[in-house]
Scaffold this motif. Sequence first.
Motif, PDB file in Angstrom:
ATOM      1  N   GLU A  46     -31.091  10.196 -28.928  1.00  0.00           N
ATOM      2  CA  GLU A  46     -31.091  11.659 -28.949  1.00  0.00           C
ATOM      3  C   GLU A  46     -31.643  12.194 -30.265  1.00  0.00           C
ATOM      4  O   GLU A  46     -32.401  13.177 -30.279  1.00  0.00           O
ATOM      5  N   ARG A  47     -31.311  11.548 -31.354  1.00  0.00           N
ATOM      6  CA  ARG A  47     -31.829  12.002 -32.653  1.00  0.00           C
ATOM      7  C   ARG A  47     -33.321  11.734 -32.777  1.00  0.00           C
ATOM      8  O   ARG A  47     -34.054  12.534 -33.361  1.00  0.00           O
ATOM      9  N   ALA A  48     -33.773  10.616 -32.231  1.00  0.00           N
ATOM     10  CA  ALA A  48     -35.204  10.312 -32.267  1.00  0.00           C
ATOM     11  C   ALA A  48     -35.998  11.340 -31.491  1.00  0.00           C
ATOM     12  O   ALA A  48     -37.093  11.761 -31.915  1.00  0.00           O
ATOM     13  N   ARG A  49     -35.479  11.762 -30.361  1.00  0.00           N
ATOM     14  CA  ARG A  49     -36.166  12.796 -29.574  1.00  0.00           C
ATOM     15  C   ARG A  49     -36.233  14.108 -30.353  1.00  0.00           C
ATOM     16  O   ARG A  49     -37.261  14.792 -30.349  1.00  0.00           O
ATOM     17  N   GLU A  50     -35.131  14.459 -31.027  1.00  0.00           N
ATOM     18  CA  GLU A  50     -35.126  15.689 -31.822  1.00  0.00           C
ATOM     19  C   GLU A  50     -36.154  15.629 -32.952  1.00  0.00           C
ATOM     20  O   GLU A  50     -36.764  16.650 -33.295  1.00  0.00           O
ATOM     21  N   GLU A  51     -36.331  14.431 -33.517  1.00  0.00           N
ATOM     22  CA  GLU A  51     -37.253  14.262 -34.643  1.00  0.00           C
ATOM     23  C   GLU A  51     -38.684  13.964 -34.200  1.00  0.00           C
ATOM     24  O   GLU A  51     -39.583  13.859 -35.049  1.00  0.00           O
ATOM     25  N   GLY A  52     -38.890  13.816 -32.903  1.00  0.00           N
ATOM     26  CA  GLY A  52     -40.222  13.499 -32.412  1.00  0.00           C
ATOM     27  C   GLY A  52     -40.680  12.090 -32.743  1.00  0.00           C
ATOM     28  O   GLY A  52     -41.881  11.831 -32.894  1.00  0.00           O
ATOM     29  N   LEU A  53     -39.727  11.169 -32.840  1.00  0.00           N
ATOM     30  CA  LEU A  53     -40.048   9.791 -33.196  1.00  0.00           C
ATOM     31  C   LEU A  53     -40.261   8.939 -31.945  1.00  0.00           C
ATOM     32  O   LEU A  53     -39.847   9.302 -30.849  1.00  0.00           O
ATOM     33  N   GLY A  54     -40.880   7.799 -32.130  1.00  0.00           N
ATOM     34  CA  GLY A  54     -41.056   6.855 -31.042  1.00  0.00           C
ATOM     35  C   GLY A  54     -42.403   7.000 -30.357  1.00  0.00           C
ATOM     36  O   GLY A  54     -43.096   8.017 -30.486  1.00  0.00           O
ATOM     37  N   ARG A  55     -42.759   5.965 -29.633  1.00  0.00           N
ATOM     38  CA  ARG A  55     -44.007   5.955 -28.863  1.00  0.00           C
ATOM     39  C   ARG A  55     -43.667   5.955 -27.377  1.00  0.00           C
ATOM     40  O   ARG A  55     -42.823   5.190 -26.919  1.00  0.00           O
ATOM     41  N   GLU A  56     -44.316   6.851 -26.637  1.00  0.00           N
ATOM     42  CA  GLU A  56     -44.032   6.946 -25.214  1.00  0.00           C
ATOM     43  C   GLU A  56     -44.613   5.747 -24.468  1.00  0.00           C
ATOM     44  O   GLU A  56     -45.751   5.334 -24.714  1.00  0.00           O
ATOM     45  N   ILE A  57     -43.807   5.183 -23.584  1.00  0.00           N
ATOM     46  CA  ILE A  57     -44.255   4.083 -22.734  1.00  0.00           C
ATOM     47  C   ILE A  57     -43.910   4.428 -21.287  1.00  0.00           C
ATOM     48  O   ILE A  57     -42.985   5.211 -21.035  1.00  0.00           O
ATOM     49  N   GLU A  58     -44.650   3.890 -20.350  1.00  0.00           N
ATOM     50  CA  GLU A  58     -44.450   4.205 -18.947  1.00  0.00           C
ATOM     51  C   GLU A  58     -43.844   3.018 -18.203  1.00  0.00           C
ATOM     52  O   GLU A  58     -44.189   1.871 -18.452  1.00  0.00           O
ATOM     53  N   PHE A  59     -42.932   3.331 -17.303  1.00  0.00           N
ATOM     54  CA  PHE A  59     -42.363   2.345 -16.403  1.00  0.00           C
ATOM     55  C   PHE A  59     -42.718   2.746 -14.977  1.00  0.00           C
ATOM     56  O   PHE A  59     -42.562   3.911 -14.608  1.00  0.00           O
ATOM     57  N   THR A  60     -43.180   1.813 -14.194  1.00  0.00           N
ATOM     58  CA  THR A  60     -43.492   2.083 -12.796  1.00  0.00           C
ATOM     59  C   THR A  60     -42.259   1.844 -11.951  1.00  0.00           C
ATOM     60  O   THR A  60     -41.699   0.735 -11.970  1.00  0.00           O
ATOM     61  N   PRO A  61     -41.785   2.834 -11.210  1.00  0.00           N
ATOM     62  CA  PRO A  61     -40.617   2.621 -10.349  1.00  0.00           C
ATOM     63  C   PRO A  61     -40.880   1.515  -9.338  1.00  0.00           C
ATOM     64  O   PRO A  61     -42.010   1.312  -8.890  1.00  0.00           O
ATOM     65  N   ALA A  62     -39.823   0.798  -8.974  1.00  0.00           N
ATOM     66  CA  ALA A  62     -39.982  -0.319  -8.055  1.00  0.00           C
ATOM     67  C   ALA A  62     -40.559   0.135  -6.725  1.00  0.00           C
ATOM     68  O   ALA A  62     -41.326  -0.598  -6.078  1.00  0.00           O
ATOM     69  N   SER A  63     -40.198   1.372  -6.300  1.00  0.00           N
ATOM     70  CA  SER A  63     -40.699   1.866  -5.009  1.00  0.00           C
ATOM     71  C   SER A  63     -42.212   1.988  -4.997  1.00  0.00           C
ATOM     72  O   SER A  63     -42.858   1.876  -3.950  1.00  0.00           O
ATOM     73  N   VAL A  64     -42.797   2.190  -6.188  1.00  0.00           N
ATOM     74  CA  VAL A  64     -44.247   2.288  -6.307  1.00  0.00           C
ATOM     75  C   VAL A  64     -44.847   0.904  -6.553  1.00  0.00           C
ATOM     76  O   VAL A  64     -45.813   0.494  -5.915  1.00  0.00           O
ATOM     77  N   ALA A  65     -44.269   0.168  -7.482  1.00  0.00           N
ATOM     78  CA  ALA A  65     -44.819  -1.134  -7.853  1.00  0.00           C
ATOM     79  C   ALA A  65     -44.781  -2.136  -6.714  1.00  0.00           C
ATOM     80  O   ALA A  65     -45.627  -3.021  -6.640  1.00  0.00           O
ATOM     81  N   MET A  66     -43.822  -1.995  -5.809  1.00  0.00           N
ATOM     82  CA  MET A  66     -43.641  -2.996  -4.747  1.00  0.00           C
ATOM     83  C   MET A  66     -44.124  -2.500  -3.394  1.00  0.00           C
ATOM     84  O   MET A  66     -43.741  -3.027  -2.364  1.00  0.00           O
TER      85      MET A  66
END
Length: 333
Positions: free
Chosen positions: A312-332
């Motif tokens: 929660e603090r990282a989001r407030e500070e704008g920290l981190g790198r966005e990564i994507e996860f494909t839901p299983a319903s799509v990936a499979m």
Amino acid sequence: MSDDGTALFLTSEEVADLADPADYVAAVREGYRERGHGAPAEPRTTLFSDEPAGMLTGYMAMLPETGAMGGYTYAAGFGERDASFVLPLFDADSGEPLAVFDGASLNPYKTGATGAVGVDALARRSVADLALFGSGSQARGQLLATTAVRDLDRVEVYSPTAEHRESFAAEMNDRLDPTVAAVASPAAAVEGADVVITATNASEPVFDGDLLEPGTHVTAMGQYHPEKREVDSTTVARSTYVPDLRARVEQDAGAFLLAREEGAVGDDHVHAELGEVVTGAAVGRANHEEITLFDSGGTGIETVAAAHMLYERAREEGLGREIEFTPASVAME
């Protein structure tokens, strides 16, 4: 995940300065409060390799009120003789991933916070003297967190290597209000101590339990192996014994298991889980003369609680790198 379907990857460096020890203690206390009300958590599972020598460990917890679930997976030893920590965090309502942490840097802080919650729940309100066994990062985390829940006057530090304990004491003496001094023997550390904390990699007891004075609280956090222990059978037998998880006692709480094997205690010596004491479902300390022992082997409770606070603090500070996860319903499909 966020509204745009992404989670955060957070490095050790990005989360290192997001919170102070008191923040970790507050988050972890809340996690154990939820556990005391029935939040699911399981003790660690460890797989061992003989050649190359190493281990792969993981544990999990769900904290519905916090709104997060996840755990820790780490590999230690093997060819590099090092350790790597990965911490996935999920939303407890949607099940979607929130973040993935390079989890090494938060380890001493969330573990230290757990020890401090144990001190706060079990030690006398007025304590002045702390005996600390260990001089590494985990000992540092325990000490910093403990000073967030008790006003100490003096800390005695012991570890087998004089140079290590003296440099640790000098560093902590500069950072903290209480006087921090290195001592030359375990007995010198325990004498007069109101609280004793063990944060070592020792396989055998690091002090004589007969030396504990009435009213002492002990936190043992450096061992989680059925055939290893930091505290002896005398310490276990003299104490009101509180583990982080009951299920862990039969699995890897070496101090308890070996004390039972030696006939010092029976199955009924387990008083309560920490979460039960935090919620008031079980009495922690009944009187000023009682010796209490918190056996802290590590759980997903403090991991998820601390990680969600940092997320929660990282989001407030704008920290981190966005990564994507494909839901299983799509990936499979």
